[in-house]
Design a protein around this motif. Structure first.
Motif, PDB file in Angstrom:
ATOM      1  N   ALA A   1       7.304  -6.617 -23.009  1.00  0.00           N
ATOM      2  CA  ALA A   1       8.246  -7.036 -24.046  1.00  0.00           C
ATOM      3  C   ALA A   1       8.121  -8.537 -24.302  1.00  0.00           C
ATOM      4  CB  ALA A   1       9.677  -6.690 -23.627  1.00  0.00           C
ATOM      5  N   ALA A   2       8.009  -9.317 -23.243  1.00  0.00           N
ATOM      6  CA  ALA A   2       7.865 -10.766 -23.405  1.00  0.00           C
ATOM      7  C   ALA A   2       6.566 -11.106 -24.124  1.00  0.00           C
ATOM      8  CB  ALA A   2       7.913 -11.436 -22.035  1.00  0.00           C
ATOM      9  N   ARG A   3       5.504 -10.375 -23.801  1.00  0.00           N
ATOM     10  CA  ARG A   3       4.229 -10.618 -24.493  1.00  0.00           C
ATOM     11  C   ARG A   3       4.347 -10.314 -25.986  1.00  0.00           C
ATOM     12  NH1 ARG A   3      -0.130  -8.444 -26.599  1.00  0.00           N
ATOM     13  NH2 ARG A   3       0.695  -6.324 -26.459  1.00  0.00           N
ATOM     14  N   LEU A   4       4.971  -9.196 -26.318  1.00  0.00           N
ATOM     15  CA  LEU A   4       5.122  -8.817 -27.726  1.00  0.00           C
ATOM     16  C   LEU A   4       5.969  -9.824 -28.482  1.00  0.00           C
ATOM     17  CD1 LEU A   4       5.661  -4.965 -27.305  1.00  0.00           C
ATOM     18  CD2 LEU A   4       3.618  -6.107 -28.214  1.00  0.00           C
ATOM     19  N   LEU A   5       7.030 -10.313 -27.844  1.00  0.00           N
ATOM     20  CA  LEU A   5       7.920 -11.280 -28.491  1.00  0.00           C
ATOM     21  C   LEU A   5       7.266 -12.644 -28.623  1.00  0.00           C
ATOM     22  CD1 LEU A   5      11.219 -10.301 -26.655  1.00  0.00           C
ATOM     23  CD2 LEU A   5      10.804 -10.034 -29.113  1.00  0.00           C
ATOM     24  N   GLY A   6       6.482 -13.019 -27.615  1.00  0.00           N
ATOM     25  CA  GLY A   6       5.917 -14.371 -27.601  1.00  0.00           C
ATOM     26  C   GLY A   6       4.564 -14.508 -28.270  1.00  0.00           C
ATOM     27  N   GLU A   7       3.799 -13.408 -28.334  1.00  0.00           N
ATOM     28  CA  GLU A   7       2.423 -13.527 -28.801  1.00  0.00           C
ATOM     29  C   GLU A   7       2.115 -12.719 -30.054  1.00  0.00           C
ATOM     30  OE1 GLU A   7      -0.317 -12.690 -25.651  1.00  0.00           O
ATOM     31  OE2 GLU A   7       0.799 -13.855 -24.176  1.00  0.00           O
ATOM     32  N   THR A   8       3.072 -11.944 -30.544  1.00  0.00           N
ATOM     33  CA  THR A   8       2.818 -11.134 -31.740  1.00  0.00           C
ATOM     34  C   THR A   8       3.948 -11.332 -32.751  1.00  0.00           C
ATOM     35  OG1 THR A   8       4.038  -9.097 -31.191  1.00  0.00           O
ATOM     36  CG2 THR A   8       1.876  -9.394 -30.156  1.00  0.00           C
ATOM     37  N   SER A   9       3.710 -10.811 -33.964  1.00  0.00           N
ATOM     38  CA  SER A   9       4.733 -10.871 -35.013  1.00  0.00           C
ATOM     39  C   SER A   9       5.429  -9.521 -35.172  1.00  0.00           C
ATOM     40  CB  SER A   9       4.093 -11.293 -36.345  1.00  0.00           C
ATOM     41  OG  SER A   9       3.062 -10.390 -36.710  1.00  0.00           O
ATOM     42  N   LEU A  10       5.295  -8.654 -34.181  1.00  0.00           N
ATOM     43  CA  LEU A  10       5.952  -7.350 -34.239  1.00  0.00           C
ATOM     44  C   LEU A  10       7.459  -7.544 -34.423  1.00  0.00           C
ATOM     45  CD1 LEU A  10       5.393  -4.221 -33.718  1.00  0.00           C
ATOM     46  CD2 LEU A  10       6.244  -4.675 -31.398  1.00  0.00           C
ATOM     47  N   PRO A  11       8.073  -6.823 -35.361  1.00  0.00           N
ATOM     48  CA  PRO A  11       9.527  -6.973 -35.548  1.00  0.00           C
ATOM     49  C   PRO A  11      10.266  -6.736 -34.231  1.00  0.00           C
ATOM     50  CG  PRO A  11       8.590  -5.681 -37.332  1.00  0.00           C
ATOM     51  CD  PRO A  11       7.489  -5.864 -36.335  1.00  0.00           C
ATOM     52  N   GLN A  12      11.273  -7.537 -34.004  1.00  0.00           N
ATOM     53  CA  GLN A  12      12.031  -7.420 -32.754  1.00  0.00           C
ATOM     54  C   GLN A  12      12.632  -6.026 -32.587  1.00  0.00           C
ATOM     55  OE1 GLN A  12      14.527 -10.820 -31.841  1.00  0.00           O
ATOM     56  NE2 GLN A  12      16.075  -9.446 -30.976  1.00  0.00           N
ATOM     57  N   SER A  13      12.990  -5.396 -33.694  1.00  0.00           N
ATOM     58  CA  SER A  13      13.603  -4.076 -33.638  1.00  0.00           C
ATOM     59  C   SER A  13      12.624  -3.005 -33.146  1.00  0.00           C
ATOM     60  CB  SER A  13      14.127  -3.681 -35.017  1.00  0.00           C
ATOM     61  OG  SER A  13      13.067  -3.656 -35.967  1.00  0.00           O
ATOM     62  N   ALA A  14      11.306  -3.299 -33.242  1.00  0.00           N
ATOM     63  CA  ALA A  14      10.301  -2.321 -32.825  1.00  0.00           C
ATOM     64  C   ALA A  14       9.917  -2.461 -31.355  1.00  0.00           C
ATOM     65  CB  ALA A  14       9.051  -2.463 -33.696  1.00  0.00           C
ATOM     66  N   VAL A  15      10.348  -3.539 -30.714  1.00  0.00           N
ATOM     67  CA  VAL A  15       9.922  -3.802 -29.339  1.00  0.00           C
ATOM     68  C   VAL A  15      10.473  -2.775 -28.337  1.00  0.00           C
ATOM     69  CG1 VAL A  15      10.034  -5.458 -27.425  1.00  0.00           C
ATOM     70  CG2 VAL A  15       9.526  -6.245 -29.747  1.00  0.00           C
ATOM     71  N   PRO A  16      11.768  -2.425 -28.383  1.00  0.00           N
ATOM     72  CA  PRO A  16      12.289  -1.501 -27.360  1.00  0.00           C
ATOM     73  C   PRO A  16      11.480  -0.225 -27.209  1.00  0.00           C
ATOM     74  CG  PRO A  16      14.097  -2.450 -28.608  1.00  0.00           C
ATOM     75  CD  PRO A  16      12.848  -2.875 -29.288  1.00  0.00           C
ATOM     76  N   GLU A  17      11.185   0.433 -28.314  1.00  0.00           N
ATOM     77  CA  GLU A  17      10.442   1.697 -28.228  1.00  0.00           C
ATOM     78  C   GLU A  17       9.032   1.477 -27.698  1.00  0.00           C
ATOM     79  OE1 GLU A  17       9.252   5.572 -31.001  1.00  0.00           O
ATOM     80  OE2 GLU A  17      10.306   3.844 -31.874  1.00  0.00           O
ATOM     81  N   ARG A  18       8.430   0.340 -28.024  1.00  0.00           N
ATOM     82  CA  ARG A  18       7.072   0.057 -27.569  1.00  0.00           C
ATOM     83  C   ARG A  18       6.998  -0.121 -26.063  1.00  0.00           C
ATOM     84  NH1 ARG A  18       3.580  -2.041 -31.706  1.00  0.00           N
ATOM     85  NH2 ARG A  18       2.146  -2.667 -30.036  1.00  0.00           N
ATOM     86  N   VAL A  19       8.124  -0.444 -25.430  1.00  0.00           N
ATOM     87  CA  VAL A  19       8.102  -0.662 -23.979  1.00  0.00           C
ATOM     88  C   VAL A  19       8.920   0.384 -23.222  1.00  0.00           C
ATOM     89  CG1 VAL A  19       7.658  -3.123 -24.240  1.00  0.00           C
ATOM     90  CG2 VAL A  19      10.025  -2.326 -24.049  1.00  0.00           C
ATOM     91  N   GLY A  20       9.236   1.492 -23.883  1.00  0.00           N
ATOM     92  CA  GLY A  20       9.829   2.609 -23.149  1.00  0.00           C
ATOM     93  C   GLY A  20      11.330   2.737 -23.205  1.00  0.00           C
ATOM     94  N   TYR A  21      12.002   2.019 -24.122  1.00  0.00           N
ATOM     95  CA  TYR A  21      13.458   2.110 -24.230  1.00  0.00           C
ATOM     96  C   TYR A  21      13.823   2.853 -25.504  1.00  0.00           C
ATOM     97  CZ  TYR A  21      14.205  -1.108 -20.354  1.00  0.00           C
ATOM     98  OH  TYR A  21      14.238  -1.682 -19.106  1.00  0.00           O
ATOM     99  N   GLN A  22      14.632   3.883 -25.373  1.00  0.00           N
ATOM    100  CA  GLN A  22      15.118   4.621 -26.531  1.00  0.00           C
ATOM    101  C   GLN A  22      16.351   3.957 -27.132  1.00  0.00           C
ATOM    102  OE1 GLN A  22      13.162   7.168 -27.593  1.00  0.00           O
ATOM    103  NE2 GLN A  22      11.920   6.477 -25.856  1.00  0.00           N
ATOM    104  N   SER A  23      17.047   3.167 -26.317  1.00  0.00           N
ATOM    105  CA  SER A  23      18.268   2.491 -26.753  1.00  0.00           C
ATOM    106  C   SER A  23      18.014   0.999 -26.917  1.00  0.00           C
ATOM    107  CB  SER A  23      19.391   2.713 -25.735  1.00  0.00           C
ATOM    108  OG  SER A  23      20.442   1.799 -25.937  1.00  0.00           O
ATOM    109  N   THR A  24      18.294   0.485 -28.120  1.00  0.00           N
ATOM    110  CA  THR A  24      18.150  -0.955 -28.352  1.00  0.00           C
ATOM    111  C   THR A  24      19.122  -1.745 -27.497  1.00  0.00           C
ATOM    112  OG1 THR A  24      17.439  -0.567 -30.625  1.00  0.00           O
ATOM    113  CG2 THR A  24      18.242  -2.767 -30.107  1.00  0.00           C
ATOM    114  N   VAL A  25      20.348  -1.230 -27.351  1.00  0.00           N
ATOM    115  CA  VAL A  25      21.349  -1.908 -26.521  1.00  0.00           C
ATOM    116  C   VAL A  25      20.892  -1.956 -25.074  1.00  0.00           C
ATOM    117  CG1 VAL A  25      23.714  -1.799 -25.650  1.00  0.00           C
ATOM    118  CG2 VAL A  25      23.254  -1.322 -28.060  1.00  0.00           C
TER     119      VAL A  25
END
Length: 321
Positions: A272-296
């Motif tokens: 998650a830190a890599r995606l947030l720090g090194e990519t332009s992936l929307p923040q809303s898409a990060v949870p599912e990419r790292v195994g979380y079904q719940s954004t909260v």
């Protein structure tokens, strides 16, 4: 159950590859040592920092607390993956001065020199402190032996490593625009090139890194490292590697040093830190990419792990850049 499935050759390679992933360096301090016996230098433990010593002439002894002394000769390379405190000396029993006394300033991005004039044999070496991001270092990386050594013949069998080390050891390295970045990446490459054959040797010697000798736990480590986005539970992980939940949890804690759930969370947070720090992936898409079904749930886990929200982490990275 409790008859763990053997990891495939590819999975074992994947596990060793995971050890190399956190090794993108953030800074390097390097120094050249010109020493004439008698001499001894005591180095303190370094936090989030690998240390290497490459002997270009002569030799030395390396000693650590409660460790068997190691003799290094010309062409040998010693790597301390986690910066364990150690002493370098012309004799294993000689006490010496602290490194801070002879090199008080060791800021990343700078170089230094140590010169000790005696009447005995001459030794020369390249030494470097390689700073890396602590949050990216896996438990498996932290469990590596205090010191790893490639002798001169092993270094020669890795021509790219040998030539890189020799270039870095010269006193007339090219200086110009971007030279700090070039030096940083050259040391980063040297570290990875050195660890690659060392890790292959460790894979054949499970006593040096016990997790590699346990088929179920080593396979689970590969799964967590490469398939972290899947909806794993402790039960499903244990079942996947052919173990009962209780046996799996106990063995994982013993060999890895933390519970499997925490290790899985750590891997997800690392990505998650890599995606947030090194990519332009929307923040809303990060949870599912790292195994979380719940954004909260993801936000709570991220804040607990890093002490800030995902948005704050991304903003901090952007301002630093």
């Amino acid at each position: 159950m409790d008859r763990p499935l053997e990891p495939t050759h590819s999975e074992r390679d994947d596990l060793l590859s995971e050890l190399l992933k956190p090794l993108r360096l953030t800074g390097v301090f390097d120094s050249r040592w010109h020493l004439r016996a008698p001499w001894a230098i005591e180095g303190d433990a370094e936090q989030s920092c690998a240390v290497l010593h490459f002997i270009t002439e002569g030799g030395c002894w390396i000693t650590g607390e409660d460790q068997t002394p190691i003799e290094l000769r010309t062409g040998d390379l010693a790597v301390f993956p986690t910066g364990t405190a150690h002493r370098l000396a012309d004799r294993p029993d000689r006490r010496g001065v602290s490194l801070a006394a002879v090199l008080p300033e060791r800021r990343p991005g700078t170089s230094g020199e140590i010169r000790i004039e005696g009447e005995g044999p001459v030794s020369r070496m390249l030494c470097a402190g390689l700073h890396y991001d602590a949050s990216a270092a896996s438990s498996l990386y932290k469990a590596l032996p205090w010191a790893l050594v490639l002798d001169g013949s092993q270094v020669d069998r890795e021509p790219l490593l040998r030539d890189t080390l020799r270039l870095l050891a010269t006193t007339d390295r090219p200086v110009g625009p971007g030279d700090r970045l070039i030096t940083l990446r050259a040391f980063e490459m040297a570290l990875v090139l050195a660890l690659r054959p060392l890790l292959r040797d460790l894979a054949g010697n499970p006593s040096a890194l016990p997790v590699l000798g346990h088929p179920g736990i080593s396979r689970a480590m590969v799964i967590i490292a490469t398939r972290f986005a899947e909806p794993w539970t402790i039960e499903s992980l244990a079942r996947e590697v052919g173990m009962s939940r209780s046996a799996f949890t106990a063995a994982f804690r013993d060999l890895v040093g933390e519970a499997p759930a925490r290790h899985l969370t750590g891997r997800r947070m690392q990505e998650a830190a890599r995606l947030l720090g090194e990519t332009s992936l929307p923040q809303s898409a990060v949870p599912e990419r790292v195994g979380y079904q719940s954004t909260v749930g993801f936000h709570l886990a991220f804040r607990k792990w890093y002490g800030m929200t995902p948005g704050e982490y991304r903003s901090k990275g952007a301002s630093a850049a």
